[in-house]
Design an enzyme around this catalytic site. Structure first.
Site, PDB file in Angstrom:
ATOM      1  N   GLU A 104       0.845  -1.202   0.000  1.00 38.96           N
ATOM      2  CA  GLU A 104       0.000   0.000   0.000  1.00 38.96           C
ATOM      3  C   GLU A 104       0.874   1.244   0.000  1.00 38.96           C
ATOM      4  O   GLU A 104       1.941   1.270   0.624  1.00 38.96           O
ATOM      5  CB  GLU A 104      -0.902  -0.020   1.235  1.00 38.96           C
ATOM      6  CG  GLU A 104      -1.943   1.077   1.296  1.00 38.96           C
ATOM      7  CD  GLU A 104      -2.950   0.829   2.414  1.00 38.96           C
ATOM      8  OE1 GLU A 104      -3.423  -0.319   2.537  1.00 38.96           O
ATOM      9  OE2 GLU A 104      -3.245   1.761   3.177  1.00 38.96           O
ATOM     10  N   ASP A 106       0.192   5.333   0.676  1.00 39.29           N
ATOM     11  CA  ASP A 106      -0.877   6.159   1.251  1.00 39.29           C
ATOM     12  C   ASP A 106      -0.627   7.653   1.214  1.00 39.29           C
ATOM     13  O   ASP A 106       0.447   8.123   1.606  1.00 39.29           O
ATOM     14  CB  ASP A 106      -1.048   5.846   2.746  1.00 39.29           C
ATOM     15  CG  ASP A 106      -1.674   4.501   3.003  1.00 39.29           C
ATOM     16  OD1 ASP A 106      -2.225   3.916   2.074  1.00 39.29           O
ATOM     17  OD2 ASP A 106      -1.615   4.040   4.157  1.00 39.29           O
ATOM     18  N   GLU A 108      -3.123  10.336   3.235  1.00 38.14           N
ATOM     19  CA  GLU A 108      -4.335  10.566   4.008  1.00 38.14           C
ATOM     20  C   GLU A 108      -4.307  12.013   4.494  1.00 38.14           C
ATOM     21  O   GLU A 108      -3.268  12.500   4.941  1.00 38.14           O
ATOM     22  CB  GLU A 108      -4.443   9.611   5.195  1.00 38.14           C
ATOM     23  CG  GLU A 108      -4.729   8.176   4.798  1.00 38.14           C
ATOM     24  CD  GLU A 108      -4.973   7.280   6.002  1.00 38.14           C
ATOM     25  OE1 GLU A 108      -6.064   6.715   6.100  1.00 38.14           O
ATOM     26  OE2 GLU A 108      -4.067   7.168   6.851  1.00 38.14           O
TER      27      GLU A 108
END
Length: 289
Positions: A104, A106, A108
């Protein structure tokens, strides 16, 4: 399309991993590129596919995912984040594979009290393991207009960029025993959701539902510099020799830009958190060559 010439050691694993992926050719139209996956009508594609919005209210958030899977790419998205008092909300924008040992990458965006800066939370997971958080504030108001957030993922490194300015690099240090995402294809996901147990000031500031519905907006998706597939039945090689983005690393000027961002705007770095990792920092936190 041409196949790889194994000129460098990295190309061997790239050949195995990408040999059946097709160069992406779509950009911009959300109808063509994404499926809305949850939210019961709270996410919408508008303006003939040029705008996508996600909303969050007290009942539910919303989200979407890409139709394609990617294995390396330079992927751009313009976002305008939740305005006003967005405390307790998270707008997530990331790539992820599936399964218990997923990879993953990311972005955010952690909401704020009105007048306080947003926090950009970045992380890299390999084989289901993360704990590689770096967090930043921004040098502009991300709620006033759209800004471009880029993941540039190739066999050499993963570069996180904001409006073309690099804020973080995760290098391929496999030769030093550091796992690097290179085999598992990932889809793009994004969502707007409630996380007031941790998102703002460690959960001390909760969502003010009187400000709902909260909205995040998306434009100008671009995956033209990438290797992707839309189905397991369609496999075409990716041409490493003609795609310079596959071998891109930071220039000296970009290193200077990243140093400026990290000196002025980085608020957390897992590579300096000895209290959290008393057994020792991750291998990649050392200067590896």
């Amino acid at each position: 399309m041409a196949f790889f010439a194994t000129k460098e050691p990295l190309l061997l694993s790239l050949l195995l991993a990408i040999g059946f992926f097709v160069v992406a050719a779509s950009a911009g139209n959300f109808y063509e590129s994404f499926d809305i996956t949850w939210g019961d009508g709270r996410a919408n594609i508008l303006e003939n596919g040029q705008l996508l919005t996600c909303t969050l209210d007290k009942t539910s958030g919303s989200g979407f995912q890409s139709k394609k899977e990617y294995l390396y790419g330079k992927i751009d998205m313009k976002l305008k984040l939740v305005a006003g008092n967005s405390a307790g909300t998270v707008t997530a924008y990331y790539l992820s594979s599936k399964g218990a040992t997923w990879d993953e990458i990311d972005f955010e965006f952690l909401g704020n009290l009105t007048g306080q800066p947003y926090t950009i939370h970045t992380n890299v997971f390999t084989g289901g393991k993360g704990d590689r958080e770096m967090q930043f504030h921004l040098w502009f108001d991300p709620t006033a207009d759209f800004h471009t957030y880029t993941v540039h993922w190739n066999p050499i490194n993963i570069i996180f960029l904001v409006d073309g300015i690099p804020i973080r690099v995760f290098k391929n240090n496999e030769k030093h025993g550091v796992a690097f995402p290179k085999i598992q294809p990932m889809k793009i996901y994004s969502s707007l959701w409630e996380a007031d147990d941790w998102a703002t000031q460690g959960g001390r500031v909760k969502i003010d539902w009187s400000n709902a519905p909260f909205k995040a907006s998306y434009r100008n998706f671009n995956d033209q510099s990438s290797c992707s597939r839309t189905s397991n039945a369609t496999w075409v090689s990716c041409d490493a020799n003609n795609n310079s983005w596959m071998w891109t690393t930071l220039t000296p000027h970009q290193y200077g830009q990243m140093k400026w961002v990290q000196d002025e705007y980085m608020i957390y770095n897992y590579c300096t958190d000895y209290k959290r990792f008393p057994q020792g920092l991750a291998k990649e936190c050392n200067k590896l060559e």
